[in-house]
Design a protein around this motif. Structure first.
Motif, PDB file in Angstrom:
ATOM      1  N   ILE A   1       0.841  -1.207   0.000  1.00 42.00           N
ATOM      2  CA  ILE A   1       0.000   0.000   0.000  1.00 42.00           C
ATOM      3  C   ILE A   1       0.874   1.255   0.000  1.00 42.00           C
ATOM      4  CG2 ILE A   1      -1.828   1.242   1.221  1.00 42.00           C
ATOM      5  CD1 ILE A   1      -2.925  -1.447   0.620  1.00 42.00           C
ATOM      6  N   GLY A   2       1.925   1.206   0.811  1.00 39.49           N
ATOM      7  CA  GLY A   2       2.892   2.317   0.875  1.00 39.49           C
ATOM      8  C   GLY A   2       2.221   3.650   1.157  1.00 39.49           C
ATOM      9  N   ASP A   3       2.654   4.682   0.413  1.00 39.57           N
ATOM     10  CA  ASP A   3       2.087   6.010   0.678  1.00 39.57           C
ATOM     11  C   ASP A   3       0.999   6.361  -0.339  1.00 39.57           C
ATOM     12  OD1 ASP A   3       3.551   6.365  -1.550  1.00 39.57           O
ATOM     13  OD2 ASP A   3       4.944   7.847  -0.727  1.00 39.57           O
ATOM     14  N   SER A   4       0.323   5.334  -0.842  1.00 35.75           N
ATOM     15  CA  SER A   4      -0.724   5.579  -1.840  1.00 35.75           C
ATOM     16  C   SER A   4      -1.929   6.307  -1.249  1.00 35.75           C
ATOM     17  CB  SER A   4      -1.196   4.243  -2.424  1.00 35.75           C
ATOM     18  OG  SER A   4      -1.767   3.465  -1.391  1.00 35.75           O
ATOM     19  N   GLY A   5      -2.055   6.282   0.072  1.00 35.38           N
ATOM     20  CA  GLY A   5      -3.194   6.940   0.709  1.00 35.38           C
ATOM     21  C   GLY A   5      -4.442   6.063   0.737  1.00 35.38           C
ATOM     22  N   LEU A   6      -4.335   4.823   0.266  1.00 33.95           N
ATOM     23  CA  LEU A   6      -5.520   3.949   0.250  1.00 33.95           C
ATOM     24  C   LEU A   6      -5.855   3.423   1.646  1.00 33.95           C
ATOM     25  CD1 LEU A   6      -4.987   1.753  -2.936  1.00 33.95           C
ATOM     26  CD2 LEU A   6      -5.913   4.054  -2.705  1.00 33.95           C
ATOM     27  N   LEU A   7      -4.863   3.464   2.519  1.00 33.41           N
ATOM     28  CA  LEU A   7      -5.049   2.877   3.845  1.00 33.41           C
ATOM     29  C   LEU A   7      -4.102   3.595   4.798  1.00 33.41           C
ATOM     30  CD1 LEU A   7      -6.587   0.154   4.680  1.00 33.41           C
ATOM     31  CD2 LEU A   7      -4.346  -0.900   4.700  1.00 33.41           C
ATOM     32  N   SER A   8      -4.572   3.827   6.026  1.00 38.30           N
ATOM     33  CA  SER A   8      -3.612   4.255   7.048  1.00 38.30           C
ATOM     34  C   SER A   8      -3.608   3.182   8.130  1.00 38.30           C
ATOM     35  CB  SER A   8      -3.988   5.621   7.619  1.00 38.30           C
ATOM     36  OG  SER A   8      -5.283   5.563   8.143  1.00 38.30           O
ATOM     37  N   TRP A   9      -2.503   3.046   8.825  1.00 42.15           N
ATOM     38  CA  TRP A   9      -2.418   1.969   9.815  1.00 42.15           C
ATOM     39  C   TRP A   9      -1.513   2.369  10.962  1.00 42.15           C
ATOM     40  CZ3 TRP A   9      -0.374   1.690   4.879  1.00 42.15           C
ATOM     41  CH2 TRP A   9       1.018   1.602   4.762  1.00 42.15           C
ATOM     42  N   THR A  10      -1.626   1.591  12.047  1.00 41.73           N
ATOM     43  CA  THR A  10      -0.775   1.837  13.207  1.00 41.73           C
ATOM     44  C   THR A  10       0.338   0.788  13.206  1.00 41.73           C
ATOM     45  OG1 THR A  10      -2.192   0.432  14.581  1.00 41.73           O
ATOM     46  CG2 THR A  10      -2.668   2.789  14.583  1.00 41.73           C
ATOM     47  N   ALA A  11       1.464   1.136  13.795  1.00 42.63           N
ATOM     48  CA  ALA A  11       2.589   0.189  13.928  1.00 42.63           C
ATOM     49  C   ALA A  11       2.871   0.033  15.417  1.00 42.63           C
ATOM     50  CB  ALA A  11       3.810   0.722  13.190  1.00 42.63           C
ATOM     51  N   PRO A  12       2.042  -0.756  16.113  1.00 40.30           N
ATOM     52  CA  PRO A  12       2.116  -0.846  17.573  1.00 40.30           C
ATOM     53  C   PRO A  12       3.438  -1.435  18.067  1.00 40.30           C
ATOM     54  CG  PRO A  12       0.076  -1.804  16.764  1.00 40.30           C
ATOM     55  CD  PRO A  12       0.958  -1.587  15.582  1.00 40.30           C
ATOM     56  N   GLU A  13       3.818  -1.015  19.253  1.00 43.28           N
ATOM     57  CA  GLU A  13       5.034  -1.565  19.875  1.00 43.28           C
ATOM     58  C   GLU A  13       4.687  -2.609  20.926  1.00 43.28           C
ATOM     59  OE1 GLU A  13       8.387   1.152  20.445  1.00 43.28           O
ATOM     60  OE2 GLU A  13       7.028   2.729  19.785  1.00 43.28           O
ATOM     61  N   GLY A  14       3.449  -3.058  20.892  1.00 44.15           N
ATOM     62  CA  GLY A  14       3.020  -4.088  21.823  1.00 44.15           C
ATOM     63  C   GLY A  14       1.551  -4.398  21.614  1.00 44.15           C
ATOM     64  N   GLY A  15       1.017  -5.264  22.471  1.00 44.02           N
ATOM     65  CA  GLY A  15      -0.395  -5.611  22.374  1.00 44.02           C
ATOM     66  C   GLY A  15      -0.640  -6.720  21.378  1.00 44.02           C
ATOM     67  N   TYR A  16      -1.874  -6.770  20.864  1.00 44.40           N
ATOM     68  CA  TYR A  16      -2.272  -7.901  20.019  1.00 44.40           C
ATOM     69  C   TYR A  16      -2.818  -7.512  18.653  1.00 44.40           C
ATOM     70  CZ  TYR A  16      -1.451 -11.972  22.839  1.00 44.40           C
ATOM     71  OH  TYR A  16      -0.834 -13.019  23.480  1.00 44.40           O
ATOM     72  N   PHE A  17      -2.885  -6.196  18.391  1.00 41.78           N
ATOM     73  CA  PHE A  17      -3.622  -5.800  17.186  1.00 41.78           C
ATOM     74  C   PHE A  17      -2.905  -4.739  16.361  1.00 41.78           C
ATOM     75  CE2 PHE A  17      -6.559  -6.852  20.631  1.00 41.78           C
ATOM     76  CZ  PHE A  17      -7.159  -7.967  20.074  1.00 41.78           C
ATOM     77  N   ILE A  18      -3.263  -4.729  15.080  1.00 41.72           N
ATOM     78  CA  ILE A  18      -2.917  -3.619  14.204  1.00 41.72           C
ATOM     79  C   ILE A  18      -4.244  -3.086  13.681  1.00 41.72           C
ATOM     80  CG2 ILE A  18      -1.889  -3.031  11.962  1.00 41.72           C
ATOM     81  CD1 ILE A  18       0.291  -5.179  12.690  1.00 41.72           C
ATOM     82  N   SER A  19      -4.403  -1.767  13.764  1.00 42.42           N
ATOM     83  CA  SER A  19      -5.655  -1.156  13.354  1.00 42.42           C
ATOM     84  C   SER A  19      -5.427  -0.440  12.028  1.00 42.42           C
ATOM     85  CB  SER A  19      -6.057  -0.155  14.446  1.00 42.42           C
ATOM     86  OG  SER A  19      -7.153   0.607  14.067  1.00 42.42           O
ATOM     87  N   VAL A  20      -6.319  -0.660  11.071  1.00 46.55           N
ATOM     88  CA  VAL A  20      -6.164   0.023   9.784  1.00 46.55           C
ATOM     89  C   VAL A  20      -7.444   0.789   9.463  1.00 46.55           C
ATOM     90  CG1 VAL A  20      -4.656  -1.829   8.918  1.00 46.55           C
ATOM     91  CG2 VAL A  20      -7.069  -1.837   8.306  1.00 46.55           C
ATOM     92  N   ASP A  21      -7.283   1.864   8.727  1.00 51.39           N
ATOM     93  CA  ASP A  21      -8.431   2.641   8.241  1.00 51.39           C
ATOM     94  C   ASP A  21      -8.396   2.674   6.721  1.00 51.39           C
ATOM     95  OD1 ASP A  21      -9.751   3.390  10.605  1.00 51.39           O
ATOM     96  OD2 ASP A  21      -8.236   4.923  11.001  1.00 51.39           O
ATOM     97  N   THR A  22      -9.471   2.196   6.109  1.00 54.61           N
ATOM     98  CA  THR A  22      -9.588   2.256   4.646  1.00 54.61           C
ATOM     99  C   THR A  22     -10.039   3.658   4.245  1.00 54.61           C
ATOM    100  OG1 THR A  22     -11.925   1.690   4.666  1.00 54.61           O
ATOM    101  CG2 THR A  22     -10.373  -0.160   4.590  1.00 54.61           C
ATOM    102  N   LEU A  23     -10.201   3.882   2.961  1.00 58.60           N
ATOM    103  CA  LEU A  23     -10.880   5.097   2.520  1.00 58.60           C
ATOM    104  C   LEU A  23     -12.314   5.032   3.057  1.00 58.60           C
ATOM    105  CD1 LEU A  23      -9.667   5.253  -1.211  1.00 58.60           C
ATOM    106  CD2 LEU A  23      -8.835   6.610   0.735  1.00 58.60           C
ATOM    107  N   PRO A  24     -12.949   6.194   3.299  1.00 56.71           N
ATOM    108  CA  PRO A  24     -14.307   6.165   3.864  1.00 56.71           C
ATOM    109  C   PRO A  24     -15.243   5.270   3.051  1.00 56.71           C
ATOM    110  CG  PRO A  24     -13.459   8.414   3.821  1.00 56.71           C
ATOM    111  CD  PRO A  24     -12.446   7.563   3.110  1.00 56.71           C
ATOM    112  N   GLY A  25     -16.051   4.507   3.798  1.00 58.77           N
ATOM    113  CA  GLY A  25     -17.089   3.707   3.140  1.00 58.77           C
ATOM    114  C   GLY A  25     -16.634   2.360   2.608  1.00 58.77           C
ATOM    115  N   LEU A  26     -15.418   1.931   2.944  1.00 54.72           N
ATOM    116  CA  LEU A  26     -14.925   0.693   2.326  1.00 54.72           C
ATOM    117  C   LEU A  26     -14.654  -0.468   3.293  1.00 54.72           C
ATOM    118  CD1 LEU A  26     -12.455   1.808  -0.506  1.00 54.72           C
ATOM    119  CD2 LEU A  26     -14.812   1.019  -0.694  1.00 54.72           C
TER     120      LEU A  26
END
Ligand code: PLP
Length: 425
Positions: free
Chosen positions: A334-359
């Motif tokens: 995906i890179g810096d295409s802007g199609l998705l933003s995401w977190t890069a956690p330093e712990g825990g159990y999850f990675i959260s991503v945000d798509t473009l609105p409505g997807l």
């Protein structure tokens, strides 16, 4: 792939190539699952010596017969082990049974129906439901507790350093029927962020601006679950609350569900001594005492804070490569295409991503159709409703490295294809 600069012709070309790839995944008969925020078998095995660690020696600090009823607040060596995890004193912790969610449910139930002894009557709001603030995205089971007990939920925005405190403070000032806030302060579920010291301090002071009997539900489920030794630390809420004179307004929770055995660990709650007394009175109506033998097992296995740290490093060794694969696919695919933003956690159990609105819903459905199960879109919001339909929670702990690799190929393809189709439409 930059959609906003692409011509219709270019978009059509992308759509056709991505569709062809997607059809290959559909034909591959995959069965992959990125939904479950639970430890893998490999992680559970790290604690297997807990099954033998007692032998038949039940000797303990209090010379208590652990085989019998009693000891509602837990055994003292277990308090010594877990009080630092919550950042409270040994006389401010109760060690319970196998689930912190049970303790949280009881805390909300007791506060809403019965009140906490002399510290405050049951929450009242002139016959109307009381309300909780819910930083979003958040943990679906917190939201389920509120729904089950008839508490209305108000979503508040989550920043990189914790909830948007300007919004939180303005809301509690304006509406005295807001009686609580849910917080997962270290490696938050699902964004993985860690609350900053400044946010912890402002949360500790909330009770000074909120209505009567406002409570902070501090679910520190991932308190010691860092992926590296350099992960950010969390300030002690109890220390900040004492400083602010609000110690009675904070309830802190944790458990070993993701340290030893999920469902067969021990859970704990930290509260002011006065709150603990009131809480125990209510809790004593539901049980005579917890499983103290399991508590001793945990002390023998983990020993002390150093032992706990070493144990959690072994978990990190298993988890970190899984997080790395997810992040590598997001970065490369995906890179810096802007199609998705995401977190890069330093712990825990999850990675959260945000798509473009409505997807988000569409991406989850497409992935499912290609054999990759994801947590339902919306699950990270109160009432299951993500107003922008963007957030998806990725849980990489259970599948093997190869499975995550494959699942993420499919996921990236679905995100791109859904985004291109949306643009074309
Ligand atoms: N709190 C959070 C934030 C969680 O993510 C989970 C499990 O996924 C729990 C609590 C459940 O904890 P327990 O097993 O102690 O009930």
């Amino acid at each position: 792939m930059q959609l906003d600069q692409a011509s219709t012709e270019q978009l059509r070309e992308w759509e056709s190539a991505l569709s062809a790839e997607y059809e290959q995944y559909q034909a591959a008969d995959l069965s992959l699952d990125l939904t479950r925020g639970k430890p893998s078998g490999e992680q559970l095995s790290l604690s297997d010596s807990i099954l033998d660690v007692l032998g038949n020696d039940l000797g303990n600090d209090g010379n208590i017969d652990l085989r019998n009823y009693g000891g509602l607040d837990g055994i003292s060596e277990c308090k010594r082990l877990f009080a630092p995890v919550l950042g409270v004193a040994e006389d401010e912790i109760l060690i319970g049974g196998n689930s912190s969610l049970t303790l949280m449910y009881f805390a909300v139930l007791f506060a809403s129906q019965m009140g906490f002894g002399d510290l405050g009557p049951a929450w009242k709001s002139g016959g109307k439901p009381v309300k909780f603030l819910c930083p979003v995205p958040g943990y679906d089971r917190h939201f389920a507790v509120c729904e089950h007990l008839g508490i209305d939920m108000i979503p508040v925005a989550m920043n990189d350093d914790g909830p948007d405190m300007d919004q939180v403070e303005a809301l509690v000032k304006a509406d005295t029927s807001i009686k609580g806030i849910w917080c997962v302060p270290r490696f938050s579920n699902p964004t993985g962020i860690v609350y900053s010291d400044a946010v912890v301090e402002r949360i500790a002071k909330l009770a000074t601006v909120a209505g009567n009997n406002f409570r902070v539900f501090w679910d520190n489920a991932y308190a010691v679950h860092s992926l590296s030794d350099s992960a950010p630390q969390l300030a002690s809420l109890m220390a900040a609350a004492k400083q602010a004179g609000t110690a009675d307004s904070v309830y802190l929770f944790g458990s070993t569900s993701k340290i030893t055995y999920a469902g067969a660990g021990v859970a704990f709650v930290g509260m002011s001594a006065a709150n603990l007394k009131a809480f125990s009175k209510h809790l004593g109506m539901t049980q005579i005492g917890p499983d103290k033998i399991n508590q001793l097992r945990h002390v023998r296995l983990l020993k002390d804070s150093d032992g706990l740290t070493k144990h959690m490093r072994q978990h990190a060794d298993v988890l970190k490569p899984r997080f790395d694969i997810v992040l590598k696919h997001l970065k490369d695919g995906i890179g810096d295409s802007g199609l998705l933003s995401w977190t890069a956690p330093e712990g825990g159990y999850f990675i959260s991503v945000d798509t473009l609105p409505g997807l988000a819903k569409q991406v989850v459905a497409m992935a499912a159709d290609a054999g990759v199960k994801l947590t339902p879109a919306g699950a990270t919001f109160p009432y299951g409703k993500d107003p922008e339909d963007r957030n998806i929670r990725i849980a990489p702990s259970v599948p093997s490295l190869e499975e995550i690799d494959r699942a993420m190929q499919v996921f990236v393809n679905c995100v791109k294809l859904a985004s291109v189709r949306q643009r074309l439409a």
